[in-house]
Design an enzyme around this catalytic site. Structure first.
Site, PDB file in Angstrom:
ATOM      1  N   GLN A 163       5.644  10.526   2.813  1.00 22.18           N
ATOM      2  CA  GLN A 163       5.780  10.467   4.268  1.00 22.18           C
ATOM      3  C   GLN A 163       7.236  10.747   4.659  1.00 22.18           C
ATOM      4  OE1 GLN A 163       4.914   6.685   6.167  1.00 22.18           O
ATOM      5  NE2 GLN A 163       4.276   7.644   8.057  1.00 22.18           N
ATOM      6  N   GLY A 290      10.928  -0.469   2.665  1.00 24.00           N
ATOM      7  CA  GLY A 290      10.410  -1.788   2.328  1.00 24.00           C
ATOM      8  C   GLY A 290       9.062  -1.621   1.648  1.00 24.00           C
ATOM      9  N   GLY A 291       8.236  -0.827   2.283  1.00 22.24           N
ATOM     10  CA  GLY A 291       6.921  -0.584   1.715  1.00 22.24           C
ATOM     11  C   GLY A 291       6.377   0.739   2.187  1.00 22.24           C
ATOM     12  N   MET A 292       5.410   1.272   1.446  1.00 26.55           N
ATOM     13  CA  MET A 292       4.734   2.504   1.846  1.00 26.55           C
ATOM     14  C   MET A 292       3.253   2.316   1.563  1.00 26.55           C
ATOM     15  SD  MET A 292       4.799   5.537   3.089  1.00 26.55           S
ATOM     16  CE  MET A 292       3.217   6.343   3.360  1.00 26.55           C
ATOM     17  N   GLU A 293       2.467   2.594   2.593  1.00 25.88           N
ATOM     18  CA  GLU A 293       1.049   2.252   2.583  1.00 25.88           C
ATOM     19  C   GLU A 293       0.163   3.228   1.805  1.00 25.88           C
ATOM     20  OE1 GLU A 293       2.931   3.292   5.125  1.00 25.88           O
ATOM     21  OE2 GLU A 293       1.815   4.488   6.574  1.00 25.88           O
ATOM     22  N   ASN A 294       0.565   3.637   0.624  1.00 24.72           N
ATOM     23  CA  ASN A 294      -0.258   4.565  -0.126  1.00 24.72           C
ATOM     24  C   ASN A 294      -1.619   3.916  -0.386  1.00 24.72           C
ATOM     25  OD1 ASN A 294       1.786   6.575  -0.274  1.00 24.72           O
ATOM     26  ND2 ASN A 294       2.844   5.278  -1.768  1.00 24.72           N
ATOM     27  N   HIS A 317       1.957  -5.983   6.638  1.00 25.32           N
ATOM     28  CA  HIS A 317       2.188  -4.703   7.323  1.00 25.32           C
ATOM     29  C   HIS A 317       1.536  -3.542   6.563  1.00 25.32           C
ATOM     30  CE1 HIS A 317       4.531  -1.831   9.831  1.00 25.32           C
ATOM     31  NE2 HIS A 317       4.483  -1.093   8.721  1.00 25.32           N
ATOM     32  N   GLU A 318       1.862  -3.429   5.298  1.00 28.79           N
ATOM     33  CA  GLU A 318       1.314  -2.292   4.528  1.00 28.79           C
ATOM     34  C   GLU A 318      -0.201  -2.393   4.395  1.00 28.79           C
ATOM     35  OE1 GLU A 318       3.368  -0.057   4.458  1.00 28.79           O
ATOM     36  OE2 GLU A 318       5.208  -1.235   4.610  1.00 28.79           O
ATOM     37  N   HIS A 321      -1.942  -1.122   7.470  1.00 29.78           N
ATOM     38  CA  HIS A 321      -2.028   0.346   7.514  1.00 29.78           C
ATOM     39  C   HIS A 321      -3.347   0.853   6.919  1.00 29.78           C
ATOM     40  CE1 HIS A 321       1.626   2.036   9.178  1.00 29.78           C
ATOM     41  NE2 HIS A 321       2.423   1.380   8.354  1.00 29.78           N
ATOM     42  N   GLU A 340       2.496   3.067  13.503  1.00 30.70           N
ATOM     43  CA  GLU A 340       3.371   1.923  13.240  1.00 30.70           C
ATOM     44  C   GLU A 340       3.243   0.793  14.267  1.00 30.70           C
ATOM     45  OE1 GLU A 340       4.588   1.502  10.434  1.00 30.70           O
ATOM     46  OE2 GLU A 340       4.563   3.536   9.604  1.00 30.70           O
ATOM     47  N   ASP A 398      11.656  12.613  10.253  1.00 36.55           N
ATOM     48  CA  ASP A 398      12.322  11.390   9.812  1.00 36.55           C
ATOM     49  C   ASP A 398      13.286  10.873  10.896  1.00 36.55           C
ATOM     50  OD1 ASP A 398      12.463   9.549   7.660  1.00 36.55           O
ATOM     51  OD2 ASP A 398      14.484  10.261   7.209  1.00 36.55           O
ATOM     52  N   TYR A 406       7.682   1.163  16.123  1.00 41.46           N
ATOM     53  CA  TYR A 406       7.179  -0.093  15.571  1.00 41.46           C
ATOM     54  C   TYR A 406       7.143  -1.183  16.644  1.00 41.46           C
ATOM     55  CZ  TYR A 406       8.100   1.760  10.847  1.00 41.46           C
ATOM     56  OH  TYR A 406       8.106   2.500   9.696  1.00 41.46           O
ATOM     57  N   ARG A 578      17.352   0.426  -0.215  1.00 42.18           N
ATOM     58  CA  ARG A 578      16.463   0.342   0.952  1.00 42.18           C
ATOM     59  C   ARG A 578      17.234   0.691   2.224  1.00 42.18           C
ATOM     60  NH1 ARG A 578      13.144  -5.126   2.589  1.00 42.18           N
ATOM     61  NH2 ARG A 578      12.087  -4.267   4.423  1.00 42.18           N
ATOM     62  N   LYS A 580      16.769   0.594   5.368  1.00 38.65           N
ATOM     63  CA  LYS A 580      16.853  -0.366   6.474  1.00 38.65           C
ATOM     64  C   LYS A 580      18.042  -1.334   6.315  1.00 38.65           C
ATOM     65  CE  LYS A 580      14.679  -4.541   7.746  1.00 38.65           C
ATOM     66  NZ  LYS A 580      13.602  -5.506   7.606  1.00 38.65           N
TER      67      LYS A 580
HETATM   68  N1  BES Z   1       4.952   4.006   6.601  1.00 40.12           N
HETATM   69  C1  BES Z   1       6.119   3.230   6.675  1.00 40.12           C
HETATM   70  C2  BES Z   1       7.300   3.816   5.950  1.00 40.12           C
HETATM   71  C3  BES Z   1       7.695   5.212   6.389  1.00 40.12           C
HETATM   72  C4  BES Z   1       7.621   5.607   7.708  1.00 40.12           C
HETATM   73  C5  BES Z   1       8.136   6.112   5.456  1.00 40.12           C
HETATM   74  C6  BES Z   1       7.960   6.905   8.071  1.00 40.12           C
HETATM   75  C7  BES Z   1       8.496   7.404   5.831  1.00 40.12           C
HETATM   76  C8  BES Z   1       8.404   7.800   7.135  1.00 40.12           C
HETATM   77  C9  BES Z   1       5.889   1.800   6.166  1.00 40.12           C
HETATM   78  O1  BES Z   1       4.641   1.297   6.489  1.00 40.12           O
HETATM   79  C10 BES Z   1       6.868   0.900   6.859  1.00 40.12           C
HETATM   80  O2  BES Z   1       6.789   0.830   8.054  1.00 40.12           O
HETATM   81  N2  BES Z   1       7.734   0.235   6.118  1.00 40.12           N
HETATM   82  C11 BES Z   1       8.656  -0.735   6.679  1.00 40.12           C
HETATM   83  C12 BES Z   1       8.038  -2.081   6.538  1.00 40.12           C
HETATM   84  C13 BES Z   1       8.260  -3.023   7.625  1.00 40.12           C
HETATM   85  C14 BES Z   1       8.144  -2.530   9.015  1.00 40.12           C
HETATM   86  C15 BES Z   1       7.460  -4.300   7.417  1.00 40.12           C
HETATM   87  C16 BES Z   1       9.933  -0.645   5.862  1.00 40.12           C
HETATM   88  O3  BES Z   1       9.982   0.148   4.935  1.00 40.12           O
HETATM   89  O4  BES Z   1      10.885  -1.331   6.180  1.00 40.12           O
HETATM   90 ZN    ZN Z   2       4.471   0.929   8.577  1.00 42.11          ZN
END
Ligand code: BES
Ligand code: ZN
Length: 626
Positions: A163, A290-294, A317-318, A321, A340, A398, A406, A578, A580
């Site tokens: 993604q 943080g996470g990716m919802e594969n 969260h994941e 998704h 999101e 991106d 979100y 990470r 974020k």
């Molecule tokens: N799908 C997103 C990560 C993402 C978004 C990757 C757009 C590439 C492009 C994932 O679900 C996400 O939102 N991750 C957050 C988690 C948080 C909001 C709980 C993260 O990575 O911080």
């Molecule tokens: Zn997300």
């Protein structure tokens, strides 16, 4: 680059967006819609020729840091179609066949965001195309880790992050969220490692190093995923579990012990989990998110292993998704809030069921504060990115990944809930997921759906929907959040700032990570080094093992020039990838006149960051790489 948003007639839209399993129903529903806007981030022209199934035969080469593969696509063509177009980025195409016969193809010119279009000539009625290729050095989805970057330090690791539009850097694909396909795969890896995908996965390593996969539900290519490393599986329930390196396996299983409870909570809210198994893989710390919802296998950062389960909202969260995003998918990246915003809403609802309203309202309160801060900081330079409906044509999608889709998305949905009542809203959402599963959704389709299935005219007016979706900033009817627990933190902080008296141990002993985060985040800008030092002595923030607490603590301390935090800042920035956490920490250094220090740390840390994080930070730090 100006991109034309081009419209195509309903019958074609039906081909593009129909669900493989329910073509008749999808067609009937699509005809209700006037038109569908093209996704500007793909070269594919799916109304002419579209993929339906992938067979991926691949070899992962750790020495050369590349994947060699043949992608065999089943395709569907409209009458007279004489070509099919794929997205590629940096791929070395070696051979192309159509229905088993060598075929002519050409690679288009390079676009920095979109890569190159691969156009393959088709014979009349062609059913299948095969592309043999290797990934290039610029395979931005892939991160190849040396053994030292893993917990075990013995074997290397590789994972993908597709993604938003990076799947094309490791598979020639029609890389649009609106194009779904099923897949199966055969992947060869070194026999000491295990391969896992966003598919039915092995639970044990085998001697041959050859693994086979099957994803029977149709997914868009941003959900294609692969991880290869020395990980082991531990079950949490009969349909949930965790993969992690051996030294992190028990810790991870402890942290995610509530996984099955969360899945049950989610199902109780919005209907059955559609994907069979739900597992999490804990990746090395360089994972940029943080996470990716594969699907079937969430990819997660180890920075959520706090030891006290305090950061598991990310899992909620994941998991959420699996409905919002993976079942009902944003049609284009401009509609990203549909993925999101819905997911943050759903996440908070899962947290409420599992941990109670008092707890989830703390999370909502943090979300609200984050939203105001983000909106304010963006109003000057990128005000348009504070709209829910984004305008990403000609840009890297991106760029739209801010906290706005979100958190503004969350509060818009919460506003609807408050307007119509929770019971009605829940019934509506459940139907929304059921009726639109395995389909795509545009913002405009969602608005139509809302009007048709939920809102009275008065309610529609009260929402100020257009303002929320198409205008910048935060509308004044944003819901408020009351948190008694945070009110106590507020008075403790005010007390401390007024007369230096620290909150009593009996009080803070009850505080969760979220209370601490609220405490730190709301320290006033004029706080001094001495005051920070006093807090640090009492509560040990600088040596905290909780990644969220650390990242939050870096803000006031860096800004106040509290130098005792610097060694921790450096070790954090060089061990965690990470984005974020990285972005605000580097930014705080720059803003407080410590750009040299930021650059010195960055030079050391950069080789260990994933390309996604590197791209953001190169820009932030004005770093020129060779
Ligand atoms: N799908 C997103 C990560 C993402 C978004 C990757 C757009 C590439 C492009 C994932 O679900 C996400 O939102 N991750 C957050 C988690 C948080 C909001 C709980 C993260 O990575 O911080
Ligand atoms: Zn997300």
């Amino acid at each position: 680059m100006r991109i034309k948003a081009f419209l195509f007639p309903m019958a074609i839209a039906a081909t593009l967006f129909s669900c493989k399993n329910e073509p008749a129903k999808a067609e009937e529903e699509t005809t209700k819609k006037e038109m569908v806007v093209k996704d500007v981030h793909t070269n594919a022209v799916p109304e002419k020729a579209v993929v339906t199934h992938l067979n991926w035969d691949a070899k992962v080469d750790f020495d050369a840091k590349k994947i060699s593969a043949t992608a065999t696509w089943d395709i569907k063509t409209s009458e007279g179609a004489n070509e099919i177009i794929f997205d590629t980025y940096g791929l070395k195409i070696q051979n192309v066949a159509v229905d088993g016969q060598p075929a002519e193809y050409k690679l288009g010119s390079f676009n920095e965001h979109l890569g190159k279009a691969l156009t393959i000539n088709l014979t009349e009625g062609a059913k299948q195309v095969s592309i043999t290729y290797e990934t290039g050095d610029s395979a931005r989805a892939l991160q190849w880790l040396d053994a030292e970057q893993t917990a075990g330090k013995k074997l290397p690791f590789m994972f993908t992050q597709s993604q938003a539009i990076l799947a094309r850097t490791w598979v020639p694909t029609q890389d649009s969220p609106g194009i779904r396909f099923t897949y199966d795969a055969k992947v060869e890896v070194p026999s000491s490692m295990i391969a896992l995908m966003s598919a039915e996965n092995p639970k044990e390593r085998n001697e041959s190093g050859v693994y086979t996969f099957k994803m029977p539900q149709p997914i868009p290519s941003y959900l294609l995923a692969l991880a290869v490393g020395d990980v082991q599986f531990e079950a949490i329930s009969n349909r949930t579990g965790v993969y992690a390196e051996a030294s992190l396996l028990d810790t991870s299983a402890y942290e995610f012990a509530d996984l099955e409870t969360m899945v049950l909570a989610a199902e109780g809210l919005y209907g059955p989990y559609a994907w069979g198994q739900y597992d999490i893989i804990v990746l090395p710390p360089s994972f940029p998110f943080g996470g990716m919802e594969n699907p079937r296998l969430t990819f997660a950062t180890p920075t959520i292993l706090a030891g006290d389960r305090s950061l598991v909202a990310l899992v909620a969260h994941e998991l959420a998704h699996s409905w919002s995003g993976n079942l009902v998918t944003n049609a284009t990246w401009d509609d990203f809030w549909l993925n999101e915003g819905f997911t943050v809403y759903f996440e908070h609802r899962i947290m409420e069921v599992v941990y109670g309203k008092e707890y989830s309202e703390m999370l909502a309160s943090l979300t609200r504060a984050e939203l105001f801060e983000a909106a304010e900081s963006m109003m000057e330079e990128t005000p348009n990115d504070t709209k829910l409906k984004l305008e990403l044509a000609g840009r890297n999608p991106d760029d739209g990944v801010t906290s706005i889709p979100y958190n503004k998305g969350y509060f818009f949905l919460r506003l609807i809930e408050e307007e119509v009542g929770r019971e009605k809203f829940d019934a509506f959402l459940k139907n929304y997921f059921e009726e639109n599963k395995f389909k795509v959704m545009t913002t405009e389709q969602f608005i139509e759906y809302l009007k048709a299935n939920l809102l009275s005219e008065d309610q529609y007016k009260n929402l100020k929907l257009n303002q929320w979706i198409y205008e910048t900033g935060i509308p004044d009817n944003i819901p408020t959040v009351e948190s008694d627990r945070f009110a106590k933190v507020d008075s403790a902080r005010n007390n401390f700032m007024a007369n230096g008296s620290l909150p009593a141990k009996e009080v803070t002993a009850e505080w969760s990570t979220h209370e601490w985060l609220h405490f730190i985040n709301t320290l006033p800008a004029e706080i001094t080094k001495e005051q920070l030092s006093k807090l640090d002595k009492a509560y040990g923030f600088t040596k905290s093992g909780n990644s969220e607490v650390s990242a939050a603590w870096f803000q006031p301390t860096i800004k106040a020039g509290y130098t005792a935090v610097y060694p921790k800042v450096e070790s954090f920035l060089t061990s965690v990838g990470r984005r974020k956490f990285l972005t605000p920490t580097y930014k705080a250094l720059i803003d407080s006149g410590k750009k040299d220090m930021a650059l010195n740390i960055y030079k050391k840390a950069r080789p260990n960051y994933h390309a996604v994080s590197r791209e953001t930070l190169d820009k932030l730090l004005g770093y020129e790489h060779s």
